[in-house]
Design a protein around this motif. Structure first.
Motif, short mmCIF file in Angstrom:
data_model
loop_
_atom_site.label_atom_id
_atom_site.label_comp_id
_atom_site.label_asym_id
_atom_site.label_seq_id
_atom_site.Cartn_x
_atom_site.Cartn_y
_atom_site.Cartn_z
N ALA A 253 34.01 -10.29 -14.16
CA ALA A 253 33.48 -10.56 -12.83
C ALA A 253 34.35 -11.54 -12.06
O ALA A 253 34.41 -11.50 -10.83
CB ALA A 253 32.06 -11.10 -12.94
N LEU A 254 35.04 -12.43 -12.78
CA LEU A 254 35.92 -13.42 -12.14
C LEU A 254 37.32 -12.87 -11.92
O LEU A 254 38.19 -13.60 -11.42
CB LEU A 254 35.98 -14.68 -13.01
N GLY A 255 37.56 -11.62 -12.28
CA GLY A 255 38.88 -11.02 -12.11
C GLY A 255 39.88 -11.43 -13.17
O GLY A 255 41.07 -11.13 -13.05
N ARG A 256 39.44 -12.09 -14.23
CA ARG A 256 40.32 -12.56 -15.30
C ARG A 256 40.34 -11.50 -16.40
O ARG A 256 39.89 -11.70 -17.52
CB ARG A 256 39.85 -13.92 -15.79
N THR A 257 40.89 -10.35 -16.05
CA THR A 257 40.75 -9.18 -16.93
C THR A 257 41.57 -9.29 -18.20
O THR A 257 41.18 -8.74 -19.24
CB THR A 257 41.11 -7.90 -16.17
N ASP A 258 42.72 -9.98 -18.17
CA ASP A 258 43.50 -10.14 -19.40
C ASP A 258 42.71 -10.95 -20.43
O ASP A 258 42.68 -10.59 -21.61
CB ASP A 258 44.84 -10.83 -19.10
N GLU A 259 42.09 -12.02 -19.98
CA GLU A 259 41.27 -12.83 -20.89
C GLU A 259 40.05 -12.04 -21.36
O GLU A 259 39.62 -12.17 -22.51
CB GLU A 259 40.82 -14.11 -20.19
N ALA A 260 39.49 -11.24 -20.46
CA ALA A 260 38.33 -10.43 -20.83
C ALA A 260 38.68 -9.44 -21.92
O ALA A 260 37.93 -9.27 -22.90
CB ALA A 260 37.79 -9.70 -19.60
N ARG A 261 39.81 -8.77 -21.79
CA ARG A 261 40.23 -7.81 -22.82
C ARG A 261 40.46 -8.52 -24.15
O ARG A 261 40.10 -8.01 -25.20
CB ARG A 261 41.49 -7.07 -22.37
N ARG A 262 41.04 -9.71 -24.08
CA ARG A 262 41.24 -10.49 -25.30
C ARG A 262 39.92 -10.78 -25.99
O ARG A 262 39.78 -10.59 -27.22
CB ARG A 262 41.93 -11.81 -24.94
N ASP A 263 38.93 -11.21 -25.23
CA ASP A 263 37.64 -11.56 -25.83
C ASP A 263 36.90 -10.32 -26.34
O ASP A 263 36.25 -10.36 -27.39
CB ASP A 263 36.77 -12.31 -24.81
N TYR A 264 36.97 -9.24 -25.58
CA TYR A 264 36.33 -8.00 -26.06
C TYR A 264 36.95 -7.55 -27.38
O TYR A 264 36.24 -7.16 -28.32
CB TYR A 264 36.46 -6.89 -25.03
N ARG A 265 38.27 -7.58 -27.47
CA ARG A 265 38.93 -7.14 -28.71
C ARG A 265 38.55 -8.06 -29.87
O ARG A 265 38.35 -7.60 -31.00
CB ARG A 265 40.44 -7.08 -28.50
N ALA A 266 38.48 -9.37 -29.60
CA ALA A 266 38.08 -10.30 -30.66
C ALA A 266 36.64 -10.04 -31.09
O ALA A 266 36.34 -10.05 -32.29
CB ALA A 266 38.24 -11.74 -30.17
N ALA A 267 35.76 -9.80 -30.13
CA ALA A 267 34.36 -9.51 -30.47
C ALA A 267 34.26 -8.27 -31.33
O ALA A 267 33.54 -8.24 -32.33
CB ALA A 267 33.53 -9.35 -29.19
N LEU A 268 35.00 -7.24 -30.96
CA LEU A 268 34.93 -5.98 -31.71
C LEU A 268 35.56 -6.10 -33.09
O LEU A 268 35.18 -5.38 -34.02
CB LEU A 268 35.62 -4.87 -30.91
N ALA A 269 36.52 -7.00 -33.24
CA ALA A 269 37.12 -7.20 -34.56
C ALA A 269 36.11 -7.75 -35.55
O ALA A 269 36.13 -7.41 -36.74
CB ALA A 269 38.32 -8.15 -34.45
N TYR A 270 35.21 -8.61 -35.07
CA TYR A 270 34.21 -9.23 -35.93
C TYR A 270 32.87 -8.49 -35.90
O TYR A 270 32.12 -8.50 -36.88
CB TYR A 270 33.99 -10.68 -35.52
N LEU A 271 32.56 -7.92 -34.75
CA LEU A 271 31.23 -7.37 -34.53
C LEU A 271 31.37 -6.05 -33.77
O LEU A 271 31.19 -6.00 -32.55
CB LEU A 271 30.40 -8.37 -33.73
N PRO A 272 31.70 -4.96 -34.45
CA PRO A 272 32.00 -3.69 -33.76
C PRO A 272 30.75 -2.96 -33.27
O PRO A 272 30.40 -1.87 -33.74
CB PRO A 272 32.74 -2.89 -34.84
N ARG A 273 30.07 -3.56 -32.32
CA ARG A 273 28.87 -2.94 -31.76
C ARG A 273 29.26 -1.89 -30.73
O ARG A 273 30.18 -2.10 -29.92
CB ARG A 273 27.99 -4.01 -31.09
N PRO A 274 28.57 -0.76 -30.72
CA PRO A 274 28.96 0.31 -29.79
C PRO A 274 28.83 -0.08 -28.33
O PRO A 274 29.60 0.41 -27.49
CB PRO A 274 28.02 1.45 -30.16
N GLU A 275 27.89 -0.97 -27.99
CA GLU A 275 27.77 -1.37 -26.58
C GLU A 275 29.00 -2.12 -26.10
O GLU A 275 29.38 -2.03 -24.92
CB GLU A 275 26.51 -2.20 -26.35
#
Length: 503
Positions: free
Chosen positions: A321-343
């Protein structure tokens, strides 16, 4: 010492001799995890993953070391003065947290699982230990996103009931089955087990969190209110405040939800509990269109407990939402590495799509389909999420079929009503969609996505005034509620407010 964010997909077996059954009287309150006795062998359970095999020895050694520390007994000093009691070990901490209605840390939960796995292997007739092991498997499955543990949980809980039926006092196994059904989104079954426990033991507070979740999944707001009030009367404190905040959140009572969540955060006594509270504050900030505050709260949750991986996804959502998409992709990938939830896969796929990265988006959507198929084999009902995905990125007719099935099963929450209405619209039937979308907005609180869907459907049936009001409400509530739907909402509103051709 290994950080808490480095967790195995398979909890390790404890290498040390397992301690005997722990008695519920050792802890404040009753819970499925604090009333166990003697589980059996682990034959027929899902195999270990490669990642687990590589990490198991290291984590097992750590768990064994802390188990030994926790088992130290104070001895008298010169026969007169007892030494100070030792600090609790991870198993005791996990049980104490559960007995208080709070989440155990992931490292303590790992130690508890290893301890009980070994104990039940040599004491196969201990119904209480089967119950605690099964319920701990449910918690592990939720917090690792490894649905294979639901099958393990079901086996352990059934074994507990085989040894000692629920009618003979094995309420802990019934509580575990309530939690298992709710975690699998089988809300009708969760209601059945939960109400069975409540009828037989009205003071058994541990069943209420899963029962409240079941009522919410069925769209039974009156029962949610009654159950939250009863839970609060039985177990006032941080868990009750969090349940109350969640109830107010679903109603759209933002100020009340915020007040209860903030009070819970102020009173939280452990890092895991504090992180849960801060994450809820982050979600509330996101929903009211305050992404900076959401980032701050989720970051605070991660500083408090590095293993609170849902806050990585929550922060990523706000960073988009803040337009910080590079950081957002980083956090999403980290979340999925530990917690691969389909949502999370769906959210990251939509972010990639919004950035024109169609190949990466397709990869996430393929991973999502595979994960949903795997979870279905483990008895998880993901029809709501799959319906949402199919409506926007797959086959809308399939989405309608899936969500019609949910509705027929009495899964009539605002989320299901919204998804079914949107699926019907996307399949080309906006008139049939209108009833469901309106119900979602009426019962689902102030949700930007629900208002957007209703506005678009009203526009399709030429009900332009209400359509404009709902689109404005969506953008006023949270203008960046979705990287794809947010811009679409603005475009639809602009189309309604544009002057007619010729002035």
């Amino acid at each position: 010492m290994i950080g808490m964010d480095v967790m195995p997909q398979q909890p390790p077996q404890s290498p040390e001799p397992s301690r005997p059954p722990l008695d519920a009287s050792d802890f404040s309150g009753a819970s499925a995890l604090s009333t166990f006795s003697d589980p059996a062998s682990q034959d027929g359970l899902p195999p270990l993953s490669l990642r687990t095999t590589l990490r198991r020895a290291v984590l097992g050694a750590v768990a064994g070391a802390v188990l030994v520390t926790g088992a130290v007994v104070a001895v008298p000093d010169d026969g007169k003065k007892a030494a100070p009691p030792p600090l609790p070990g991870p198993v005791s901490r996990a049980l104490a947290a559960t007995a208080a209605g709070s989440p155990a840390s992931l490292s303590d939960l790992t130690a508890l699982l290893g301890d009980r796995q070994q104990w039940v292997g040599t004491h196969p007739s201990d119904a209480r230990s089967w119950a605690v092991l099964g319920t701990a498997y449910v918690e592990w499955a939720r917090r690792s996103a490894d649905a294979a543990y639901y099958e393990r949980a079901e086996q352990a809980l059934k074994r507990s009931l085989d040894v000692r039926p629920g009618e003979n006092g094995n309420t802990a196994a019934w509580v575990g089955l309530t939690a298992l059904a709710s975690a699998r989104h089988d809300f009708g079954t969760a209601k059945k087990w939960g109400e069975t426990v409540r009828a037989r033991q009205p003071e058994q507070w541990t069943v209420y969190p899963a029962l409240i979740e079941a009522y919410a999944g069925l769209g039974d707001h009156k029962s949610v209110k009654t159950a939250v009030e009863r839970f609060t009367a039985l177990r006032a404190g941080v868990p009750a405040l969090m349940q109350t905040a969640g109830m107010y959140r679903e109603r759209g009572w933002r100020e009340d939800a915020l007040a209860n969540a903030q009070k819970a955060a102020d009173l939280a006594g452990t890092p895991a509990q504090k992180a849960e509270c801060l994450a809820l504050l982050g979600e509330l900030a996101w929903e009211r269109g305050e992404p900076e505050e959401a980032v701050a709260q989720h970051s605070a949750a991660l500083r408090t407990d590095r293993a609170h991986h849902p806050s990585l996804a929550g922060r990523a959502r706000a960073l988009v939402a803040l337009g910080r998409t590079d950081e957002a992709r980083r956090d999403y990938r980290a979340a999925l590495a530990y917690l691969p939830r389909p949502e999370y896969m769906l959210e990251l796929g939509e972010l990639y799509e919004s950035l024109g990265q169609d190949g990466e988006a397709a990869g996430q959507y393929a991973r999502l389909r595979e994960t949903l198929a795997q979870e279905a084999v483990q008895g998880v009902d993901n029809a709501l999420l799959r319906g949402r995905f199919e409506a926007d990125h797959g086959d809308p007719d399939t989405a309608v079929e899936l969500l019609d099935g949910e509705w027929a099963r009495q899964h009539r929450s605002a989320a299901v009503a919204d998804a079914l209405g949107w699926a019907r619209y996307r399949s080309g039937d906006p008139s049939a969609a209108l009833e469901y979308a309106a119900r979602a907005v009426d019962t689902g609180g102030r949700n930007a996505s629900y208002a957007y869907h209703l506005g678009v459907i009203q526009k399709a049936v030429r009900d332009y005034g209400p359509a404009r009001r709902n689109l404005e409400e969506a953008l006023r509530t949270n203008p960046q509620f979705s990287p794809l739907a947010g811009p679409a909402a603005q475009e639809a509103l602009d189309d309604l407010t544009a002057p007619p051709a010729g002035g």
